[in-house]
Design a protein around this motif. Structure first.
Motif, mmCIF file in Angstrom:
data_model
loop_
_atom_site.group_PDB
_atom_site.id
_atom_site.type_symbol
_atom_site.label_atom_id
_atom_site.label_comp_id
_atom_site.label_asym_id
_atom_site.label_seq_id
_atom_site.Cartn_x
_atom_site.Cartn_y
_atom_site.Cartn_z
ATOM 1 N N ASP A 73 0.878 -1.166 0.000
ATOM 2 C CA ASP A 73 0.000 0.000 0.000
ATOM 3 C C ASP A 73 0.919 1.220 0.000
ATOM 4 O OD1 ASP A 73 -1.791 2.025 0.371
ATOM 5 O OD2 ASP A 73 -2.512 1.364 2.337
ATOM 6 N N THR A 74 0.990 1.910 -1.113
ATOM 7 C CA THR A 74 1.983 2.983 -1.255
ATOM 8 C C THR A 74 1.478 4.349 -0.791
ATOM 9 O OG1 THR A 74 1.317 3.338 -3.559
ATOM 10 C CG2 THR A 74 3.148 1.811 -3.162
ATOM 11 N N LYS A 75 0.195 4.451 -0.452
ATOM 12 C CA LYS A 75 -0.331 5.744 -0.020
ATOM 13 C C LYS A 75 0.367 6.267 1.238
ATOM 14 C CE LYS A 75 -4.688 6.652 -0.416
ATOM 15 N NZ LYS A 75 -6.169 6.690 -0.207
ATOM 16 N N PRO A 76 0.490 5.456 2.317
ATOM 17 C CA PRO A 76 1.171 5.993 3.505
ATOM 18 C C PRO A 76 2.649 6.306 3.267
ATOM 19 C CG PRO A 76 0.656 3.659 3.789
ATOM 20 C CD PRO A 76 -0.059 4.106 2.569
ATOM 21 N N ILE A 77 3.299 5.554 2.382
ATOM 22 C CA ILE A 77 4.709 5.836 2.071
ATOM 23 C C ILE A 77 4.815 7.178 1.350
ATOM 24 C CG2 ILE A 77 6.792 5.006 0.910
ATOM 25 C CD1 ILE A 77 5.650 2.180 1.068
ATOM 26 N N ALA A 78 3.899 7.407 0.394
ATOM 27 C CA ALA A 78 3.907 8.675 -0.349
ATOM 28 C C ALA A 78 3.678 9.857 0.589
ATOM 29 C CB ALA A 78 2.829 8.644 -1.437
ATOM 30 N N ARG A 79 2.756 9.713 1.511
ATOM 31 C CA ARG A 79 2.470 10.805 2.441
ATOM 32 C C ARG A 79 3.638 11.044 3.396
ATOM 33 N NH1 ARG A 79 -2.410 12.944 2.036
ATOM 34 N NH2 ARG A 79 -4.122 11.772 1.063
ATOM 35 N N GLU A 80 4.302 9.982 3.816
ATOM 36 C CA GLU A 80 5.467 10.135 4.687
ATOM 37 C C GLU A 80 6.610 10.829 3.955
ATOM 38 O OE1 GLU A 80 8.189 10.118 7.742
ATOM 39 O OE2 GLU A 80 6.004 9.874 7.777
ATOM 40 N N LEU A 81 6.787 10.516 2.683
ATOM 41 C CA LEU A 81 7.823 11.177 1.880
ATOM 42 C C LEU A 81 7.560 12.684 1.800
ATOM 43 C CD1 LEU A 81 8.208 8.603 -1.021
ATOM 44 C CD2 LEU A 81 10.034 9.298 0.546
ATOM 45 N N THR A 83 5.794 14.473 3.903
ATOM 46 C CA THR A 83 5.984 15.045 5.239
ATOM 47 C C THR A 83 7.462 15.277 5.520
ATOM 48 O OG1 THR A 83 3.994 13.970 6.090
ATOM 49 C CG2 THR A 83 5.635 14.656 7.708
ATOM 50 N N ARG A 84 8.285 14.321 5.122
ATOM 51 C CA ARG A 84 9.726 14.396 5.401
ATOM 52 C C ARG A 84 10.419 15.430 4.521
ATOM 53 N NH1 ARG A 84 13.409 10.185 6.841
ATOM 54 N NH2 ARG A 84 11.591 9.138 7.718
ATOM 55 N N PHE A 85 10.104 15.450 3.218
ATOM 56 C CA PHE A 85 10.861 16.280 2.269
ATOM 57 C C PHE A 85 10.072 17.487 1.738
ATOM 58 C CE2 PHE A 85 12.605 11.932 1.954
ATOM 59 C CZ PHE A 85 13.881 12.196 2.431
ATOM 60 N N LYS A 86 8.857 17.695 2.260
ATOM 61 C CA LYS A 86 8.066 18.919 2.075
ATOM 62 C C LYS A 86 7.351 19.050 0.736
ATOM 63 C CE LYS A 86 9.655 20.039 6.090
ATOM 64 N NZ LYS A 86 8.827 19.690 7.272
ATOM 65 N N THR A 87 8.047 18.825 -0.380
ATOM 66 C CA THR A 87 7.446 19.031 -1.696
ATOM 67 C C THR A 87 7.744 17.836 -2.600
ATOM 68 O OG1 THR A 87 9.416 20.095 -2.644
ATOM 69 C CG2 THR A 87 7.812 21.532 -1.510
ATOM 70 N N PHE A 88 7.006 17.768 -3.733
ATOM 71 C CA PHE A 88 7.266 16.710 -4.712
ATOM 72 C C PHE A 88 8.710 16.796 -5.205
ATOM 73 C CE2 PHE A 88 7.356 14.933 -8.982
ATOM 74 C CZ PHE A 88 6.704 13.720 -8.806
ATOM 75 N N ALA A 94 15.769 14.242 -3.275
ATOM 76 C CA ALA A 94 16.388 13.823 -2.011
ATOM 77 C C ALA A 94 17.493 12.796 -2.249
ATOM 78 C CB ALA A 94 15.338 13.241 -1.081
ATOM 79 N N PRO A 95 18.568 12.847 -1.468
ATOM 80 C CA PRO A 95 19.637 11.853 -1.594
ATOM 81 C C PRO A 95 19.125 10.443 -1.283
ATOM 82 C CG PRO A 95 20.357 13.740 -0.282
ATOM 83 C CD PRO A 95 18.883 13.885 -0.463
ATOM 84 N N VAL A 96 19.713 9.457 -1.933
ATOM 85 C CA VAL A 96 19.291 8.067 -1.746
ATOM 86 C C VAL A 96 19.376 7.656 -0.279
ATOM 87 C CG1 VAL A 96 19.852 5.654 -2.280
ATOM 88 C CG2 VAL A 96 19.882 7.373 -4.094
ATOM 89 N N ALA A 97 20.458 8.048 0.394
ATOM 90 C CA ALA A 97 20.634 7.651 1.791
ATOM 91 C C ALA A 97 19.486 8.149 2.659
ATOM 92 C CB ALA A 97 21.965 8.185 2.319
ATOM 93 N N GLU A 98 18.970 9.342 2.373
ATOM 94 C CA GLU A 98 17.857 9.879 3.154
ATOM 95 C C GLU A 98 16.545 9.211 2.765
ATOM 96 O OE1 GLU A 98 17.634 14.110 3.533
ATOM 97 O OE2 GLU A 98 19.813 14.345 3.485
ATOM 98 N N GLU A 151 19.843 19.955 -3.818
ATOM 99 C CA GLU A 151 21.045 19.314 -3.282
ATOM 100 C C GLU A 151 21.305 19.786 -1.850
ATOM 101 O OE1 GLU A 151 23.318 17.055 -4.473
ATOM 102 O OE2 GLU A 151 21.888 16.672 -6.084
ATOM 103 N N PRO A 152 21.611 18.857 -0.926
ATOM 104 C CA PRO A 152 21.834 19.257 0.475
ATOM 105 C C PRO A 152 23.204 19.861 0.729
ATOM 106 C CG PRO A 152 22.087 16.888 0.260
ATOM 107 C CD PRO A 152 21.637 17.397 -1.088
#
Length: 255
Positions: A73-81, A83-88, A94-98, A151-152
């Motif tokens: 179920d990818t909906k909660p993963i998409a929403r968490e992404l 939340t974490r990274f703010k925008t599409f 975002a870096p792979v490690a993050e 880029e961070p």
């Protein structure tokens, strides 16, 4: 000796009980599976019929992820992404490690996200390459913002141009910390000679978000321009990319 209880003789409810909880996989409820597939089918049809603008950011991410994670179920993963990274754009850049720290995403999901970024950048770079760079300035700055805006840490890149100002190569010459990326005039000129470049456009990002140049940025640009001029190479501009905005040394009369 007592006979083993047959399936037919078990009390109601016992037949479905597992004596190895967590070890025996529990199949998805048919109704739940059908609902999930129906949701995905509706999003696919909406995308194809009404275009990508009909999808919200979390739905776009859902669609990217359910191609890589068909059983999740990818909906909660998409929403968490989001939340974490703010925008599409923040998610895609975002870096792979993050990305890998987001629960449920995994290697396959992270690869899908970075593939979207790579595809977008390749398309934009090819559009920039198809015509003289100076006549497609908006496309160039859009490309640089997409490539560097999330880029961070700082990166210093050089766009090498031929005699007609068409793009020969776009290379990251140095990666650094949150407020510094190493760059050396001698290395920029050496690479120009290797590629037979007649001109360059310099670019670097400010992870802080503000593209205002530092004194070090101004001094480095002057050093590179001076070294390049000695070999007949022109520095057309130096672009600093921030968050959603950029600054041109040429426009600011710093070059």
């Amino acid at each position: 000796m007592r006979k083993a209880m047959s399936k037919a003789s078990r009390p109601a409810g016992l037949a479905e009980f597992s004596f190895l909880p967590g070890l025996v996989p529990v199949p998805m409820e048919p109704d739940g599976a059908a609902a999930a597939e129906g949701h995905r089918l509706r999003m696919r049809r909406r995308l194809l019929k009404a275009g990508p603008e009909s999808l919200a950011d979390h739905e776009m991410l859902e669609m990217i992820l359910f191609i890589a994670l068909p059983r999740r179920d990818t909906k909660p993963i998409a929403r968490e992404l989001l939340t974490r990274f703010k925008t599409f754009g923040g998610v895609i850049g975002a870096p792979v490690a993050e990305l890998m720290t987001v629960e449920g995403l995994g290697e396959a999901g992270a690869a899908a996200v970075k593939l979207v970024q790579a595809a977008a950048l390749r398309m934009m770079r090819q559009e920039v390459s198809s015509q003289p760079v100076l006549s497609t300035w908006d496309r160039l700055t859009d490309y640089l913002m997409a490539a560097m805006g999330h880029e961070p840490t700082e990166q210093f890149r050089v766009l090498f141009l031929d005699g007609r100002n068409k793009l020969i190569a776009d290379e990251v010459q140095g990666r650094g910390t949150i407020n510094h990326a190493p760059a050396y005039p001698r290395e920029v000129v050496r690479r120009c000679l290797e590629l037979h470049a007649s001109a360059v456009i310099l670019a670097h990002n400010h992870p802080s978000g503000e593209p205002a140049p530092s004194r070090e940025d101004v001094a480095l640009t002057a050093d590179i321009a001076r070294a390049a001029a000695m070999m007949g190479i022109t520095v057309h501009d130096h672009i600093i990319v921030g968050k959603g905005k950029w600054l041109s040394f040429r426009a600011e009369k710093l070059l």
